[in-house]
Structures are given as C-alpha cells and as structure tokens.
Design a protein around this motif. Structure first.
Motif, PDB file in Angstrom:
ATOM      1  N   PRO A   4       9.251  -5.107  -0.923  1.00 43.30           N
ATOM      2  CA  PRO A   4      10.132  -4.192  -0.031  1.00 43.30           C
ATOM      3  C   PRO A   4       9.148  -2.900   0.273  1.00 43.30           C
ATOM      4  O   PRO A   4       8.285  -2.552  -0.091  1.00 43.30           O
ATOM      5  CB  PRO A   4      11.035  -3.686  -0.914  1.00 43.30           C
ATOM      6  CG  PRO A   4      10.536  -3.665  -2.220  1.00 43.30           C
ATOM      7  CD  PRO A   4       9.695  -4.966  -2.301  1.00 43.30           C
ATOM      8  N   ILE A   5       9.469  -2.633   1.741  1.00 41.27           N
ATOM      9  CA  ILE A   5       8.937  -1.308   1.947  1.00 41.27           C
ATOM     10  C   ILE A   5       9.406  -0.039   1.258  1.00 41.27           C
ATOM     11  O   ILE A   5      10.566   0.001   1.231  1.00 41.27           O
ATOM     12  CB  ILE A   5       9.231  -1.126   3.680  1.00 41.27           C
ATOM     13  CG1 ILE A   5       8.532  -2.453   4.700  1.00 41.27           C
ATOM     14  CG2 ILE A   5       8.668   0.383   4.098  1.00 41.27           C
ATOM     15  CD1 ILE A   5       8.997  -2.302   5.872  1.00 41.27           C
ATOM     16  N   ARG A   6       8.501   0.901   0.756  1.00 43.00           N
ATOM     17  CA  ARG A   6       8.784   1.765   0.067  1.00 43.00           C
ATOM     18  C   ARG A   6       7.921   3.028   0.127  1.00 43.00           C
ATOM     19  O   ARG A   6       6.447   2.887  -0.064  1.00 43.00           O
ATOM     20  CB  ARG A   6       9.017   1.436  -1.454  1.00 43.00           C
ATOM     21  CG  ARG A   6       7.575   0.874  -2.204  1.00 43.00           C
ATOM     22  CD  ARG A   6       7.613  -0.423  -2.803  1.00 43.00           C
ATOM     23  NE  ARG A   6       6.448  -0.850  -3.572  1.00 43.00           N
ATOM     24  CZ  ARG A   6       5.824  -2.024  -2.861  1.00 43.00           C
ATOM     25  NH1 ARG A   6       6.291  -2.355  -1.725  1.00 43.00           N
ATOM     26  NH2 ARG A   6       4.668  -2.543  -3.286  1.00 43.00           N
ATOM     27  N   PHE A  95       0.700   8.779   8.664  1.00 43.78           N
ATOM     28  CA  PHE A  95       1.004   8.091   7.414  1.00 43.78           C
ATOM     29  C   PHE A  95       0.057   6.988   7.149  1.00 43.78           C
ATOM     30  O   PHE A  95      -0.760   6.387   8.192  1.00 43.78           O
ATOM     31  CB  PHE A  95       2.624   7.555   7.623  1.00 43.78           C
ATOM     32  CG  PHE A  95       3.524   8.440   7.746  1.00 43.78           C
ATOM     33  CD1 PHE A  95       3.962   9.060   6.646  1.00 43.78           C
ATOM     34  CD2 PHE A  95       3.704   8.939   8.875  1.00 43.78           C
ATOM     35  CE1 PHE A  95       5.128  10.078   7.116  1.00 43.78           C
ATOM     36  CE2 PHE A  95       4.638   9.928   9.297  1.00 43.78           C
ATOM     37  CZ  PHE A  95       5.306  10.354   8.112  1.00 43.78           C
ATOM     38  N   HIS A  96      -0.403   6.574   6.030  1.00 43.64           N
ATOM     39  CA  HIS A  96      -1.011   5.342   5.617  1.00 43.64           C
ATOM     40  C   HIS A  96       0.213   4.214   4.963  1.00 43.64           C
ATOM     41  O   HIS A  96       1.101   4.518   4.494  1.00 43.64           O
ATOM     42  CB  HIS A  96      -1.939   5.538   4.512  1.00 43.64           C
ATOM     43  CG  HIS A  96      -2.587   4.374   4.300  1.00 43.64           C
ATOM     44  ND1 HIS A  96      -1.941   3.759   2.899  1.00 43.64           N
ATOM     45  CD2 HIS A  96      -3.428   3.376   4.456  1.00 43.64           C
ATOM     46  CE1 HIS A  96      -2.607   2.401   2.600  1.00 43.64           C
ATOM     47  NE2 HIS A  96      -3.662   2.626   3.432  1.00 43.64           N
ATOM     48  N   ALA A  97       0.040   2.931   5.516  1.00 43.56           N
ATOM     49  CA  ALA A  97       0.834   1.957   4.735  1.00 43.56           C
ATOM     50  C   ALA A  97      -0.016   0.652   4.681  1.00 43.56           C
ATOM     51  O   ALA A  97      -1.058   0.607   5.589  1.00 43.56           O
ATOM     52  CB  ALA A  97       1.810   1.650   5.892  1.00 43.56           C
ATOM     53  N   TYR A  98       0.306  -0.301   3.614  1.00 44.84           N
ATOM     54  CA  TYR A  98      -0.502  -1.593   3.574  1.00 44.84           C
ATOM     55  C   TYR A  98       0.602  -2.561   4.299  1.00 44.84           C
ATOM     56  O   TYR A  98       1.821  -2.720   3.873  1.00 44.84           O
ATOM     57  CB  TYR A  98      -0.412  -1.824   2.061  1.00 44.84           C
ATOM     58  CG  TYR A  98      -1.708  -1.225   1.664  1.00 44.84           C
ATOM     59  CD1 TYR A  98      -2.967  -1.398   2.149  1.00 44.84           C
ATOM     60  CD2 TYR A  98      -1.854  -0.491   0.476  1.00 44.84           C
ATOM     61  CE1 TYR A  98      -4.078  -0.887   1.556  1.00 44.84           C
ATOM     62  CE2 TYR A  98      -2.710   0.183  -0.229  1.00 44.84           C
ATOM     63  CZ  TYR A  98      -4.012  -0.231   0.276  1.00 44.84           C
ATOM     64  OH  TYR A  98      -5.134   0.474  -0.135  1.00 44.84           O
ATOM     65  N   ALA A 109       7.611  -3.138  11.878  1.00 44.03           N
ATOM     66  CA  ALA A 109       8.814  -2.945  10.918  1.00 44.03           C
ATOM     67  C   ALA A 109       8.488  -1.987   9.715  1.00 44.03           C
ATOM     68  O   ALA A 109       9.356  -1.129   9.553  1.00 44.03           O
ATOM     69  CB  ALA A 109       8.746  -4.502   9.962  1.00 44.03           C
ATOM     70  N   MET A 110       6.970  -1.688   9.499  1.00 40.80           N
ATOM     71  CA  MET A 110       6.794  -0.444   8.663  1.00 40.80           C
ATOM     72  C   MET A 110       6.914   0.771   9.602  1.00 40.80           C
ATOM     73  O   MET A 110       7.666   1.773   8.880  1.00 40.80           O
ATOM     74  CB  MET A 110       5.246  -0.561   8.341  1.00 40.80           C
ATOM     75  CG  MET A 110       4.776   0.589   7.527  1.00 40.80           C
ATOM     76  SD  MET A 110       5.422   0.702   5.934  1.00 40.80           S
ATOM     77  CE  MET A 110       4.857  -0.573   4.724  1.00 40.80           C
TER      78      MET A 110
END
Length: 198
Positions: A4-6, A95-98, A109-110
C-alpha cells in the motif's frame, strides 16, 4: 505481501536521513535470494529542495513530467525512485517515493495519495504511520528481523529493541503497545492525535 501507499517518515529529511531511508530494509533476511519489491513499492517521505535538486543532477532522469521525475536506475525489479515537487497550501514541497513502473499509473496514484495525505485537516498520525516512523528512525543496531528466538510464524518480521520487565529485548514491531509507541516516537510527535487511515 501487499504494497500500500504509505508515509514512512514524519518531517523533512536531511541528506543523511534521505539516503538511509532509500534502503531502510537493507538488513532483511535473504536479501539477495528473493524479490522484495513489495517492501519498497508505495513508500514515500518528504525531502528538502536541495536533496530533490541534487538527485535531479546525479544522472539524466528516466523521464520528467509535470513536477515529477523518475530515476534511471531501478532499485529492484520495476521499482524506482520518483521525486515530486508539489504545491501544497501555497508552499512548494518535495517528496521521494518508490513507484512500480510496471504500472504506468503508479507515479500519478502516488502523487494523488501524497496530496490527499498532506491535506488532512488536522496534524495527526495513524498507528501504521507511527510504526513506520519508528522503524525508519531507529538505528540499525536497535532494529532487525525475527529469527530463531521467535516462533516460526513470526520469523522474518520486523523487530525493535524495547526496554521492559525483566529487561531489554527485541519485540515484534507490529505488537508494540500504545505506550511503547509513544516512548519510541520523538517528543514532537508523541502527542499528535491518533487517527484511522483515511
């Protein structure tokens, strides 16, 4: 295992924290033997502008689109870093996201999830966010993975060092009590209201 996105860290990371969070699962058992993409996919945290700009200058990005860019090098499988520059409440934040680029909608979506989470009406944390922050902020010497001392069904799960009776020990991260969670959080986060995930 789901991904899940977290949000995994509260506050804006400095450079050292950012690099540490890039691979916060480095100690996991069997790291080289299996694909643990689900551990990373969906994780995100806030960074400072200079960290965002530094990462943009390292290599030419894989792509750049509407306030985001993807790193050319993949962490594992189809998981790579996506960096965002978002205008939230009149302030530009980074922001950073995987994201799992096997799904072309993943970066969008992120972005939507980050915007939604950062627009919560009150400053609060869910239990899951508290646990993720504790895992992210705990030094490697004081966290690990359940081994032979744990029952077979718990082996491989995340653990943290806790103080208690009769002494100190490693305990499953997911079983921390509210009091233990409060004790492990930084002072500025301890008194934030606890909310259910939106």
């Amino acid at each position: 295992m789901t991904s899940p996105i977290r949000k995994i860290y509260f506050g804006v990371t400095d450079r050292r924290q950012m690099f540490r969070l890039f691979d916060r699962h480095a100690q996991r058992p069997d790291r080289r033997q299996k694909d643990d993409s689900a551990l990373y996919a969906g994780e995100w945290f806030e960074i400072a502008q200079d960290q965002h700009d530094y990462m943009l200058d390292i290599l030419p990005p894989l792509w750049m689109r509407g306030g985001m860019f993807a790193m050319r090098e993949f962490l594992t499988g189809s998981i790579t870093s996506v960096f965002y520059n978002l205008r939230l409440d009149g302030v530009t934040r980074f922001f950073h996201a995987y994201c799992d680029l096997s799904d072309p909608r993943s970066p969008y979506a992120m972005r939507g999830a980050i915007i939604e989470r950062e627009h919560w009406p009150v400053k609060a944390m869910t239990r899951e966010e508290r646990i993720e922050h504790i895992w992210s902020a705990t030094h490697d010497d004081y966290r690990g993975y359940a081994g032979e001392d744990f029952s077979p069904k718990h082996r491989g799960k995340r653990t943290v060092f806790v103080h208690g009776q009769p002494g100190t020990r490693f305990q499953l991260l997911e079983t921390l009590s509210d009091a233990q969670i409060s004790e492990k959080l930084p002072v500025q986060l301890r008194h934030l209201p606890a909310l259910e995930a939106a």
